[in-house]
Design an enzyme around this catalytic site. Structure first.
Site, PDB file in Angstrom:
ATOM      1  N   ASP A   4      33.864  52.995  45.243  1.00 39.71           N
ATOM      2  CA  ASP A   4      33.499  52.288  46.476  1.00 39.71           C
ATOM      3  C   ASP A   4      34.571  51.256  46.827  1.00 39.71           C
ATOM      4  OD1 ASP A   4      32.903  50.490  44.484  1.00 39.71           O
ATOM      5  OD2 ASP A   4      30.874  50.047  45.176  1.00 39.71           O
ATOM      6  N   SER A   5      35.619  51.182  45.974  1.00 40.89           N
ATOM      7  CA  SER A   5      36.815  50.413  46.329  1.00 40.89           C
ATOM      8  C   SER A   5      37.464  51.010  47.575  1.00 40.89           C
ATOM      9  CB  SER A   5      37.809  50.379  45.169  1.00 40.89           C
ATOM     10  OG  SER A   5      38.005  51.672  44.640  1.00 40.89           O
ATOM     11  N   GLU A  53      26.413  50.551  39.313  1.00 35.55           N
ATOM     12  CA  GLU A  53      26.673  49.263  38.678  1.00 35.55           C
ATOM     13  C   GLU A  53      25.366  48.654  38.175  1.00 35.55           C
ATOM     14  OE1 GLU A  53      28.826  46.640  41.300  1.00 35.55           O
ATOM     15  OE2 GLU A  53      30.436  48.083  41.599  1.00 35.55           O
ATOM     16  N   GLU A  98      34.367  46.524  33.043  1.00 37.95           N
ATOM     17  CA  GLU A  98      35.373  45.910  33.911  1.00 37.95           C
ATOM     18  C   GLU A  98      35.549  44.430  33.600  1.00 37.95           C
ATOM     19  OE1 GLU A  98      35.019  46.856  38.075  1.00 37.95           O
ATOM     20  OE2 GLU A  98      36.624  45.464  38.641  1.00 37.95           O
TER      21      GLU A  98
HETATM   22  O1  KIV Z   1      35.265  51.324  42.926  1.00 37.21           O
HETATM   23  C1  KIV Z   1      36.111  51.345  42.023  1.00 37.21           C
HETATM   24  O2  KIV Z   1      37.302  51.586  42.230  1.00 37.21           O
HETATM   25  C2  KIV Z   1      35.652  51.058  40.661  1.00 37.21           C
HETATM   26  C3  KIV Z   1      36.694  50.900  39.605  1.00 37.21           C
HETATM   27  C4  KIV Z   1      37.338  49.583  39.715  1.00 37.21           C
HETATM   28  C5  KIV Z   1      36.147  51.123  38.246  1.00 37.21           C
HETATM   29  O3  KIV Z   1      34.495  50.943  40.433  1.00 37.21           O
END
Ligand code: KIV
Length: 271
Positions: free
Chosen positions: A51-52, A122, A189
């Site tokens: 979701d980044s 998460e 993380e």
């Molecule tokens: O959304 C993402 O890129 C992540 C990574 C940082 C593990 O959850």
């Protein structure tokens, strides 16, 4: 260490066996067809449609705004580009926190509409019921503990998590709960390396670290950070393998200049 390309398709079983053999697992984010294809060809074991995407693809400050439909669009593009690796799709903020039925419906949409192989959520104890329900339908779930960006407004900062004893104890307990609930792996993380080691040693499922030191069973980085596309983000844990932003700037500046000087296209580049 060479890449084991004998493995035709990476599955959650492959990852489990890698942990047992103490073979490190590589994971990277991707959000589109072209990069997914490149990473898969290079031999990466896991692609995370993170979701980044909310940050690096859409330009939002946090991961909160991205929607389930948008995650599905990115995941569909990634899946079209891969042959071998395992694709994990992040469940976005608001698509699973309400209750376990909502979580299951979101996970089912991801699996049906994208062709991805698993989902990531998460949180610890608070999402255990949802994880159990999703896993019970046959959908593999990856957990995510430590710095959980969807809770950024609760914590207020992106600093290292679980430095205090009480938070470290909760994280250790959450990791065991996620394993018991049926997660096939857990992302850790931005937590102290010693804590990540303790958690990795205590679990039979693999841990994948980002800013969690070298004792995790695997590592993940956001592609824009490790390829140097996004150069403003320079945390201590990041190793930048390319400076694509500089290379792209040089290439595009040259392209502009060639157009302006009528050098491009030349005789051979036209019909
Ligand atoms: O959304 C993402 O890129 C992540 C990574 C940082 C593990 O959850």
């Amino acid at each position: 260490m060479s890449i084991n390309k004998d493995v035709k398709k990476i599955t959650t079983n492959t990852l489990q066996k890698m942990k047992e053999r103490q073979e490190k697992i590589s994971m990277i984010t991707a959000y589109d067809f072209s990069f997914a294809k490149l990473f898969d060809k290079a031999g990466i074991e896991i692609i995370l449609v993170g979701d980044s995407a909310s940050n690096v693809m859409a330009g939002h400050e946090t991961t909160l705004p991205i929607t389930l439909d948008q995650m599905i669009y990115h995941a569909q593009s990634v899946v079209r580009g891969i042959e071998r690796c395992l694709v994990v799709v992040d469940m976005p903020f608001g698509s699973y926190q309400g209750n376990s039925k909502e979580a299951l419906n979101s996970a089912i949409r991801i699996m049906k509409e994208t062709g991805g192989h698993s989902v990531k959520m998460e949180g610890g104890e608070e999402v255990v019921e949802s994880i159990k329900r999703i896993v019970s339908t046959g959908i593999p779930v990856m957990g995510h503990l430590g710095l959980t960006p969807q809770s950024i407004y609760k914590f207020g900062t992106y600093t290292v998590r679980a430095k205090e004893e009480s938070e470290a104890e909760k994280l250790k307990n959450d990791a065991l709960l996620l394993q018991e609930a049926g997660c096939f792996a857990i992302v850790l993380e931005k937590i102290p390396a010693s804590l990540a080691k303790e958690v990795s040693d205590s679990l039979h499922i693999p841990t994948i670290g980002i800013g969690a030191g070298g004792h995790c069973d695997g590592q993940v980085l956001v592609m824009h950070d490790m390829l140097g596309i996004n150069t403003e983000f320079k945390p201590r844990f990041l190793r930048q393998y390319l400076n694509l932003s500089e290379q792209i700037n040089t290439a595009v500046s040259q392209y502009i200049s060639d157009i302006k000087s009528s050098d491009f296209p030349n005789e051979k580049e036209q019909y």
